[in-house]
Design an enzyme around this catalytic site. Structure first.
Site, mmCIF file in Angstrom:
data_model
loop_
_atom_site.group_PDB
_atom_site.id
_atom_site.type_symbol
_atom_site.label_atom_id
_atom_site.label_comp_id
_atom_site.label_asym_id
_atom_site.label_seq_id
_atom_site.Cartn_x
_atom_site.Cartn_y
_atom_site.Cartn_z
ATOM 1 N N ALA A 1 -103.420 -5.503 -17.361
ATOM 2 C CA ALA A 1 -103.408 -6.887 -17.878
ATOM 3 C C ALA A 1 -102.859 -7.825 -16.804
ATOM 4 O O ALA A 1 -103.436 -8.885 -16.521
ATOM 5 C CB ALA A 1 -102.550 -6.980 -19.138
ATOM 6 N N ASP B 1 -102.709 -7.353 -13.551
ATOM 7 C CA ASP B 1 -103.600 -7.434 -12.382
ATOM 8 C C ASP B 1 -104.790 -8.343 -12.667
ATOM 9 O O ASP B 1 -105.226 -9.099 -11.797
ATOM 10 C CB ASP B 1 -104.104 -6.040 -11.985
ATOM 11 C CG ASP B 1 -102.970 -5.152 -11.509
ATOM 12 O OD1 ASP B 1 -101.993 -5.680 -10.954
ATOM 13 O OD2 ASP B 1 -103.068 -3.929 -11.703
HETATM 14 P P1 ADP Z 1 -98.270 -6.326 -16.781
HETATM 15 O O1 ADP Z 1 -99.589 -5.742 -17.151
HETATM 16 O O2 ADP Z 1 -98.146 -6.560 -15.305
HETATM 17 O O3 ADP Z 1 -97.086 -5.618 -17.358
HETATM 18 P P2 ADP Z 1 -98.043 -8.346 -18.873
HETATM 19 O O4 ADP Z 1 -97.911 -7.240 -19.854
HETATM 20 O O5 ADP Z 1 -96.962 -9.365 -18.833
HETATM 21 O O6 ADP Z 1 -98.262 -7.803 -17.385
HETATM 22 O O7 ADP Z 1 -99.441 -9.076 -19.169
HETATM 23 C C1 ADP Z 1 -100.013 -10.024 -18.306
HETATM 24 C C2 ADP Z 1 -100.705 -11.093 -19.113
HETATM 25 O O8 ADP Z 1 -101.745 -10.475 -19.878
HETATM 26 C C3 ADP Z 1 -99.838 -11.826 -20.123
HETATM 27 O O9 ADP Z 1 -99.190 -12.935 -19.533
HETATM 28 C C4 ADP Z 1 -100.870 -12.252 -21.179
HETATM 29 O O10 ADP Z 1 -101.516 -13.448 -20.773
HETATM 30 C C5 ADP Z 1 -101.878 -11.109 -21.138
HETATM 31 N N1 ADP Z 1 -101.568 -10.109 -22.186
HETATM 32 C C6 ADP Z 1 -100.826 -8.982 -22.064
HETATM 33 N N2 ADP Z 1 -100.733 -8.329 -23.237
HETATM 34 C C7 ADP Z 1 -101.458 -9.039 -24.126
HETATM 35 C C8 ADP Z 1 -101.768 -8.902 -25.525
HETATM 36 N N3 ADP Z 1 -101.288 -7.875 -26.247
HETATM 37 N N4 ADP Z 1 -102.546 -9.856 -26.097
HETATM 38 C C9 ADP Z 1 -103.039 -10.888 -25.392
HETATM 39 N N5 ADP Z 1 -102.784 -11.084 -24.080
HETATM 40 C C10 ADP Z 1 -102.005 -10.182 -23.458
#
Ligand code: ADP
Length: 297
Positions: A244, A246
């Site tokens: 997500a 990336d």
């Molecule tokens: P990483 O994958 O690096 O841990 P995050 O989990 O913070 O990063 O997710 C990155 C972005 O992806 C978030 O800021 C959001 O916009 C989107 N995202 C992540 N999880 C969800 C979800 N469950 N529903 C909708 N969007 C999501």
């Protein structure tokens, strides 16, 4: 206007097992399904940017195995320029991923060939110099990341660092970063503050622009001129949050490179990430620009 994005980073084959609940230490659980899909933060960001419409150049290293050939082929099929992707002796990097029923994941990365990306090779500086942005992560040796960041800075390229996996960063590297994009956990490690607003303020002491991604709670931007932007995530049913962040970074860099203002670029990045979490796998989950636009319509 098409923007050009250079990525200096990791390429892995993701080996993904889907389970109800991830096993604790000493426990064995039966998985539902298994598949292999190209990943690695570098390749993921490259594919996300390419599918969002950027002209992408990948600088990375794969091994002499079938995984390496498959990673190269997937990047090429998405139109990524792979002149900077070397094949080195030994195995390609692998990521051993467990995805649970809530879409959460835990991951072990074995770097293998990615360890060879410890410096710039002939031609890398030209690939970086011709780009509008350079995307970096921390899945390669620090010396390589630092050399790429220096080349980006020397050539006036916007340097975007995803500080993952979380690690202490040198002042020298940070001095060459324009935009830092940690998730909540990485921000807390780097800033020494759990609260995202406080972490963001602390990180702005180190770099001029920061986006902290907050999973389902969205993302937070700040810069040294005092601008703050908060963008909610799109409410979707997540099945797999691998990559997500990336996807978010690849789309964000593409939109900023095309000239979008920060709030608009963050909305596009959030929409791209929201599409990706509704699908399994890393490289297989990245949305096209049309799919991103459809969510925003
Ligand atoms: P990483 O994958 O690096 O841990 P995050 O989990 O913070 O990063 O997710 C990155 C972005 O992806 C978030 O800021 C959001 O916009 C989107 N995202 C992540 N999880 C969800 C979800 N469950 N529903 C909708 N969007 C999501």
């Amino acid at each position: 206007m098409t923007t050009t994005v250079a990525v200096f980073g990791s390429c892995n084959m993701d080996l993904v097992a889907y389970v109800g609940t991830a096993p604790k230490r000493g426990e064995t659980v039966l998985g539902r399904e298994f598949h292999t899909v190209p990943g690695g933060k570098g390749a993921n960001q490259a594919l996300a940017a390419a599918k969002a419409g950027a002209a992408v150049r990948m600088i990375g290293a794969v091994g002499e195995d079938d995984f390496g050939a498959e990673i190269r082929a997937v990047l090429q099929k998405s139109g990524v320029d792979v002149r900077g992707l070397r094949t080195v002796p030994g195995r390609s990097g692998t990521a051993h991923i467990v995805v649970d029923d809530e879409g959460g994941n835990s991951i072990v990365v074995v770097p293998a060939a990615n360890a060879a990306l410890d410096a710039l090779a002939d031609g890398d500086e030209d690939l970086i110099a011709g780009a509008d942005s350079l995307l970096l992560q921390l899945e390669n040796p620090f010396s390589g990341v630092a050399a790429a960041a220096a080349a980006g800075r020397r050539n006036g390229v916007r340097v975007v660092l995803t500080p993952a996996p979380a690690a202490p960063l040198s002042a020298d590297l940070l001095s060459k970063v324009d935009l830092l994009v940690p998730n909540e956990h990485e921000a807390a490690v780097l800033a020494g503050a759990e609260d995202p607003h406080r972490a963001l303020a602390a990180l702005l002491e180190l770099v001029p622009e920061v986006v902290i991604t907050l999973g389902a709670r969205g993302s937070l931007y700040g810069d040294r001129t005092g601008t703050w932007v908060e963008v909610p995530s799109f409410p979707v049913d997540a099945v797999d949050t691998t990559a997500a962040g990336d996807t978010f970074v690849g789309v964000l860099a593409t939109a900023l490179g095309e000239g979008a203002e920060v709030p608009e670029a963050m909305r596009l990045a959030s929409a791209g990430a929201a599409v990706s979490v509704q699908r399994a796998g890393a490289s297989s989950s990245m949305p096209t620009r049309a799919e991103i636009s459809a969510l925003l319509a």
